[in-house]
Design a protein around this motif. Structure first.
Motif, mmCIF file in Angstrom:
data_model
loop_
_atom_site.group_PDB
_atom_site.id
_atom_site.type_symbol
_atom_site.label_atom_id
_atom_site.label_comp_id
_atom_site.label_asym_id
_atom_site.label_seq_id
_atom_site.Cartn_x
_atom_site.Cartn_y
_atom_site.Cartn_z
ATOM 1 N N LYS A 180 21.433 47.765 38.488
ATOM 2 C CA LYS A 180 22.883 47.982 38.367
ATOM 3 C C LYS A 180 23.199 49.221 37.541
ATOM 4 O O LYS A 180 24.335 49.693 37.525
ATOM 5 C CB LYS A 180 23.557 46.757 37.767
ATOM 6 N N ILE A 192 28.054 50.656 41.059
ATOM 7 C CA ILE A 192 28.333 49.652 42.085
ATOM 8 C C ILE A 192 27.321 49.732 43.229
ATOM 9 O O ILE A 192 26.843 48.698 43.699
ATOM 10 C CB ILE A 192 29.787 49.775 42.564
ATOM 11 N N ARG A 226 22.839 49.307 56.168
ATOM 12 C CA ARG A 226 23.571 49.670 54.954
ATOM 13 C C ARG A 226 23.088 50.994 54.379
ATOM 14 O O ARG A 226 23.761 51.590 53.537
ATOM 15 C CB ARG A 226 23.441 48.573 53.903
ATOM 16 N N LYS A 250 37.472 45.875 43.138
ATOM 17 C CA LYS A 250 38.130 44.632 43.555
ATOM 18 C C LYS A 250 39.452 44.920 44.267
ATOM 19 O O LYS A 250 39.742 44.344 45.324
ATOM 20 C CB LYS A 250 38.352 43.738 42.333
ATOM 21 N N ASP A 272 21.695 43.127 44.665
ATOM 22 C CA ASP A 272 22.058 41.891 45.357
ATOM 23 C C ASP A 272 21.322 41.745 46.678
ATOM 24 O O ASP A 272 20.888 40.636 47.048
ATOM 25 C CB ASP A 272 23.566 41.837 45.581
ATOM 26 N N GLY A 306 33.287 48.651 46.281
ATOM 27 C CA GLY A 306 33.039 47.218 46.255
ATOM 28 C C GLY A 306 31.833 46.786 47.042
ATOM 29 O O GLY A 306 30.956 47.575 47.413
ATOM 30 N N GLU A 307 31.758 45.478 47.303
ATOM 31 C CA GLU A 307 30.592 44.893 47.960
ATOM 32 C C GLU A 307 30.520 45.232 49.440
ATOM 33 O O GLU A 307 29.454 45.154 50.046
ATOM 34 C CB GLU A 307 30.605 43.376 47.776
ATOM 35 N N ASP A 308 31.652 45.560 50.049
ATOM 36 C CA ASP A 308 31.686 45.873 51.477
ATOM 37 C C ASP A 308 32.264 47.273 51.663
ATOM 38 O O ASP A 308 33.415 47.440 52.080
ATOM 39 C CB ASP A 308 32.528 44.833 52.217
ATOM 40 N N SER A 333 24.340 47.952 42.038
ATOM 41 C CA SER A 333 24.537 46.501 42.056
ATOM 42 C C SER A 333 24.416 45.951 43.469
ATOM 43 O O SER A 333 23.880 44.849 43.671
ATOM 44 C CB SER A 333 25.913 46.155 41.471
ATOM 45 N N ARG A 334 24.904 46.702 44.447
ATOM 46 C CA ARG A 334 24.767 46.260 45.841
ATOM 47 C C ARG A 334 23.289 46.128 46.221
ATOM 48 O O ARG A 334 22.880 45.157 46.860
ATOM 49 C CB ARG A 334 25.433 47.262 46.777
ATOM 50 N N THR A 339 38.990 46.498 47.719
ATOM 51 C CA THR A 339 38.499 45.536 48.701
ATOM 52 C C THR A 339 39.560 44.526 49.107
ATOM 53 O O THR A 339 39.676 44.175 50.282
ATOM 54 C CB THR A 339 37.271 44.788 48.141
ATOM 55 N N THR A 375 34.588 48.034 38.276
ATOM 56 C CA THR A 375 34.610 46.790 39.047
ATOM 57 C C THR A 375 36.031 46.380 39.399
ATOM 58 O O THR A 375 36.270 45.768 40.443
ATOM 59 C CB THR A 375 33.922 45.662 38.258
#
Length: 430
Positions: free
Chosen positions: A40, A248, A95, A182, A255, A215-217, A251-252, A185, A178
């Motif tokens: 991260k 970020i 990805r 958020k 994960d 973000g995550e996506d 972090s992706r 997203t 973050t």
């Protein structure tokens, strides 16, 4: 005593690759780490070999052939790098992007970073194609001065590069990345207001780069922003610019790897530093010098004050380098602190560094030396423990920061250590 076939110590990129490689070979794997993954804090880029002797490298596989014999790539072989990359590509799927040649990824510092694998959200911003670029900075983020970065890039890469700084709507001055991620997203209103601020400044640019806060996506956020720019009469490609920590994209990647490790059946134990180990004599009748070496019989971790011993058949050490505390030093020596492995270094402490920030620093190459099987070597060049392997930044012999090779070395040595550990464990000895 907890039995396991392969025990991996360290949860970064090298440790994750080693654990996953071993698990995919059928081994029972436990991964222990004293803290959360350092991924991260990383950029999320995979640098394999970006610079040699200060010069940019276009084809890392060609450049590897000219590296010294004690470089980790030379020791474990280019096939180990291919193996690590193949595993990485399988885990990340669509990805990530990249091929056999380095791409130049713009950074928030206004430089370009030669890298072999990069997130798909970064791909539209690759430098060198001459397209006009607009970089967007966030007024509350001091780590990305978009105007200064753009000036630097404009002087070094084809195509005009401009920078603007905006205040993100609905955010306090101390908002973290973050929080940006958020809102991007989840909030359609936030995306609409952000594009409304930036669209009038596009002024003919072909692409717009944001700090990596999608973000995550990130694919969803990119599509949404591009659609809004198009509707505003300013059609552009949108991309992320990798940032420093907290990252970020890093972090992706963490994960993705963690999910893959869990799916592969790897037991993940976090917050348990290794505090001790025991060794036993090797097989003196084996006829192989490496097999004659002592064995790691047990590894003890500290779990909330309790000493918990593991009895592994094979161990992979992936605890990091000087920064990650996988390598330690005193005034008169440098050493690996868990197994007290030998770390080559100049006798005179004043020779550990050189003049100038970018000099030929000996400390940048500190780490244990390994053989082709990934086993650490002692001062006499003999295998230290026949069932112990090392991977990642704990392995020395190269200034991976200067060479832009840290992730590649982690992939190559992690893959080699994991596959060999599985081969020597109960998988093939049952």
């Amino acid at each position: 005593m907890i039995a396991t076939e392969v025990l991996v110590v360290g949860g970064g990129l090298a440790g994750s690759v080693a654990a996953l490689s071993a698990a995919r070979e059928g081994a029972q794997v436990t991964l222990v780490s004293k803290a959360e993954s350092t991924l991260k804090q990383a950029s999320g880029l995979v640098d394999v070999l970006g610079r040699v002797d200060g010069e940019l490298v276009a084809d890392p596989f060609d450049a590897i052939q000219g590296l010294p014999d004690d470089h980790p790539y030379s020791v474990v072989g280019v096939d180990a790098l291919h193996g690590g990359l193949a595993l990485f590509d399988d885990v990340t799927g669509d990805r990530y992007r990249g091929g056999d040649r380095n791409a130049l990824v713009p950074t928030t510092q206004g430089t370009v970073k030669p890298t072999l694998r990069y997130p798909g959200s970064v791909a539209p911003g690759i430098a060198g194609d001459g397209r006009e670029t607009l970089l967007v900075g966030i007024s509350t983020d001091p780590d990305f001065d978009a105007k200064r970065a753009a000036e630097s890039l404009d002087a070094t890469v084809p195509g005009d590069v401009r920078g603007v700084t905006v205040r993100f709507p609905r955010l306090r001055d101390d908002a973290k990345r973050t929080r940006h991620a958020k809102l991007l997203t989840e909030s359609e209103e936030f995306r609409a207001k952000l594009v409304e601020k930036i669209a009038p400044r596009v002024d003919g640019a072909d692409r717009v780069g944001f700090p990596a806060v999608f973000g995550e996506d990130p694919a969803f956020v990119r599509d949404e922003l591009e659609a809004r720019f198009d509707a505003a009469g300013a059609p552009v490609s949108v991309f992320e610019v990798p940032t420093g920590p907290p990252s970020i994209p890093g972090s992706r990647l963490r994960d993705l790897l963690r999910n893959e490790l869990e799916d592969a059946g790897v037991e993940l134990v976090t917050g348990v530093p290794v505090v001790d180990f025991e060794a036993e004599p090797g097989d003196t009748d084996a006829g192989d010098a490496a097999d004659d070496a002592d064995r790691v019989a047990s590894v003890v971790v500290d779990r909330n004050g309790a000493r918990v011993p593991y009895a592994p058949e094979q161990v992979v050490l992936a605890t990091g380098g000087l920064v990650g505390e996988g390598i330690d030093s005193e005034r008169d020596r440098v050493y690996e602190p868990i197994f007290d492995l030998h770390v080559p270094h100049p006798d005179d402490r004043y020779d550990w560094s050189a003049e100038g920030a970018f000099g030929d620093h000996a400390f940048a190459r500190f780490g244990v030396r390994i053989d082709a099987e990934g086993r650490p070597l002692g001062e006499n060049e003999a295998v230290a423990y026949e069932n112990l392997r090392a991977a990642g930044a704990v392995v020395g012999g190269a200034d991976t920061a200067m060479q832009k090779a840290a992730s590649g070395v982690s992939l190559a040595t992690g893959w080699r250590a994991g596959t060999r550990a599985a081969a020597e464990s109960g998988v093939n000895n049952a």
